[in-house]
Motif scaffolding. Structure first.
Motif, short mmCIF file in Angstrom:
data_model
loop_
_atom_site.label_atom_id
_atom_site.label_comp_id
_atom_site.label_asym_id
_atom_site.label_seq_id
_atom_site.Cartn_x
_atom_site.Cartn_y
_atom_site.Cartn_z
N PHE A 161 25.41 25.14 95.68
CA PHE A 161 26.66 24.91 94.82
C PHE A 161 27.65 25.38 95.93
O PHE A 161 28.75 24.96 96.10
N PHE A 162 27.49 26.71 96.49
CA PHE A 162 28.70 27.24 97.24
C PHE A 162 28.86 26.86 98.39
O PHE A 162 29.79 26.71 99.05
N ARG A 163 27.80 26.00 98.96
CA ARG A 163 27.94 25.43 100.03
C ARG A 163 28.72 24.20 100.16
O ARG A 163 29.52 23.88 101.00
N ILE A 164 28.58 23.37 98.91
CA ILE A 164 29.26 22.14 98.61
C ILE A 164 30.93 22.79 98.40
O ILE A 164 31.87 22.01 98.66
N THR A 165 31.12 23.72 97.39
CA THR A 165 32.38 24.01 96.90
C THR A 165 33.31 24.85 97.85
O THR A 165 34.53 24.88 97.82
N THR A 166 32.79 25.70 98.58
CA THR A 166 33.14 26.54 99.19
C THR A 166 33.07 26.67 100.86
O THR A 166 33.47 27.57 101.75
N LYS A 167 32.25 25.62 101.23
CA LYS A 167 31.61 25.66 102.59
C LYS A 167 31.03 27.00 103.15
O LYS A 167 31.29 27.38 104.25
N HIS A 168 30.16 27.55 102.11
CA HIS A 168 29.60 28.82 102.38
C HIS A 168 28.49 28.50 103.80
O HIS A 168 27.84 27.37 103.83
N SER A 169 28.58 29.39 104.37
CA SER A 169 28.15 29.02 106.03
C SER A 169 26.59 29.08 106.07
O SER A 169 25.93 28.90 107.17
N ILE A 170 25.79 30.06 105.39
CA ILE A 170 24.37 29.91 105.59
C ILE A 170 23.70 29.46 104.28
O ILE A 170 24.24 29.34 103.23
N ASN A 171 22.60 29.32 104.66
CA ASN A 171 21.55 28.59 103.47
C ASN A 171 20.48 29.29 103.12
O ASN A 171 19.47 28.78 102.87
N PHE A 172 20.41 30.63 103.73
CA PHE A 172 19.08 31.59 103.03
C PHE A 172 19.80 32.85 102.88
O PHE A 172 20.98 33.17 102.94
N LEU A 173 18.81 33.75 102.43
CA LEU A 173 19.34 35.06 101.87
C LEU A 173 19.01 35.97 102.92
O LEU A 173 17.92 36.23 103.45
N PRO A 174 20.18 36.87 103.51
CA PRO A 174 20.02 37.79 104.68
C PRO A 174 19.02 38.95 103.97
O PRO A 174 18.87 39.10 102.92
N LYS A 175 18.35 39.65 104.87
CA LYS A 175 17.57 40.63 104.76
C LYS A 175 18.53 42.15 104.80
O LYS A 175 18.51 42.67 105.99
N ILE A 176 19.15 42.14 103.86
CA ILE A 176 20.16 43.34 103.78
C ILE A 176 19.40 44.92 104.22
O ILE A 176 19.94 45.40 104.81
N TYR A 177 18.52 45.03 103.67
CA TYR A 177 17.55 46.30 103.49
C TYR A 177 17.20 46.25 105.11
O TYR A 177 17.53 47.25 105.84
N SER A 178 16.73 45.37 105.97
CA SER A 178 16.24 45.35 107.10
C SER A 178 17.44 45.74 107.97
O SER A 178 17.28 46.58 108.97
N VAL A 179 18.70 45.21 107.72
CA VAL A 179 19.96 45.51 108.71
C VAL A 179 20.29 46.92 108.55
O VAL A 179 20.33 47.76 109.47
N PHE A 180 20.26 47.65 107.24
CA PHE A 180 20.77 48.80 107.11
C PHE A 180 19.53 49.68 107.85
O PHE A 180 20.01 50.87 108.43
N LYS A 181 18.49 49.67 107.68
CA LYS A 181 17.29 50.24 108.23
C LYS A 181 17.56 50.22 109.95
O LYS A 181 17.46 51.34 110.66
N LYS A 182 17.61 49.04 110.51
CA LYS A 182 17.77 48.92 111.85
C LYS A 182 19.02 49.69 112.41
O LYS A 182 18.65 50.44 113.35
N ILE A 183 20.04 50.00 111.65
CA ILE A 183 21.03 50.60 112.22
C ILE A 183 20.96 52.19 111.88
O ILE A 183 21.55 53.00 112.74
N GLY A 184 20.07 52.52 111.02
CA GLY A 184 19.80 54.04 111.05
C GLY A 184 19.96 54.50 109.46
O GLY A 184 20.00 55.77 109.07
N TYR A 185 20.64 53.59 108.64
CA TYR A 185 21.08 54.20 107.23
C TYR A 185 19.55 54.33 106.53
O TYR A 185 18.68 53.48 106.59
N LYS A 186 19.48 55.06 105.44
CA LYS A 186 18.41 55.36 104.56
C LYS A 186 18.98 54.97 103.01
O LYS A 186 20.13 54.91 102.72
#
Length: 203
Positions: A161-186
């Motif tokens: 829906f959001f890709r059609i109406t707002t031109k949302h750029s990605i078609n998957f759900l990012p792994k948010i926890y993995s990103v914070f862990k990679k940077i060093g956040y807990k």
């Protein structure tokens, strides 16, 4: 991209309620309780400002910088905010926001980006002189999630829906926890790793 959510701004609450019920609001209501009572809070992609009264009720002394790319969302948020709430609205794409912050709130916002973009955003906005805390509410999907197939269907419909109406750029759900862990956040409060909709504090 500026104003890409303008066309659905007035429908946003109704659309999310149809798909997810009150879950998105309730999880942010929980997240707000972890905010400090005072300080300066950066809100990324605050949308229609529905959380502003919740924040004011919990922490009326908080000063807020509110970054939102949609002019109509900002108009709605200005009407939603409590009269005495200290808030500065910034009509900007978040990539153009330069100020560093110690307290950052991202409610259902980081899923607009891929993992690399999320990492770049975190590193850009964090205050390296003091510990930055990220208050995050969002989705996560894996095979351990309850009702996995139903949840994946909900996500796919929403993304389409959001890709059609707002031109949302990605078609998957990012792994948010993995990103914070990679940077060093807990993670400070993650207890239920099978929750489809989560809130957490990263430090």
């Amino acid at each position: 991209m500026l104003n890409q959510y303008n066309k659905i701004a007035y429908l946003y609450n109704s659309l999310t309620n149809i798909i997810f019920g009150k879950s998105l609001y309730k999880i942010q209501q929980e997240l707000v309780q972890y905010l400090p009572k005072k300080g300066n809070l950066l809100i990324l992609g605050g949308g229609n400002g529905k959380i502003l009264p919740l924040i004011y009720l919990h922490a009326p002394l908080l000063s807020i910088d509110y970054v939102e790319a949609s002019t109509i969302m900002i108009e709605i948020a200005k009407k939603a905010k409590p009269k005495n709430q200290k808030i500065t609205f910034h009509h900007l794409d978040v990539i153009d926001y330069k100020q560093k912050h110690k307290l950052i709130y991202a409610g259902f916002f980081l899923d607009l980006f891929n993992e690399k973009q999320i990492e770049e955003l975190i590193l850009k906005l964090e205050n390296k002189r003091s510990k930055t805390k990220w208050y995050v509410a969002d989705f996560r999907i894996n095979k351990n999630i309850s009702y996995h197939l139903i949840r994946r269907f909900q996500l796919n419909i929403t993304i389409l829906f959001f890709r059609i109406t707002t031109k949302h750029s990605i078609n998957f759900l990012p792994k948010i926890y993995s990103v914070f862990k990679k940077i060093g956040y807990k993670s400070k409060k993650n207890r239920n790793k099978s929750a489809f909709i989560f809130c957490d504090v990263f430090e």
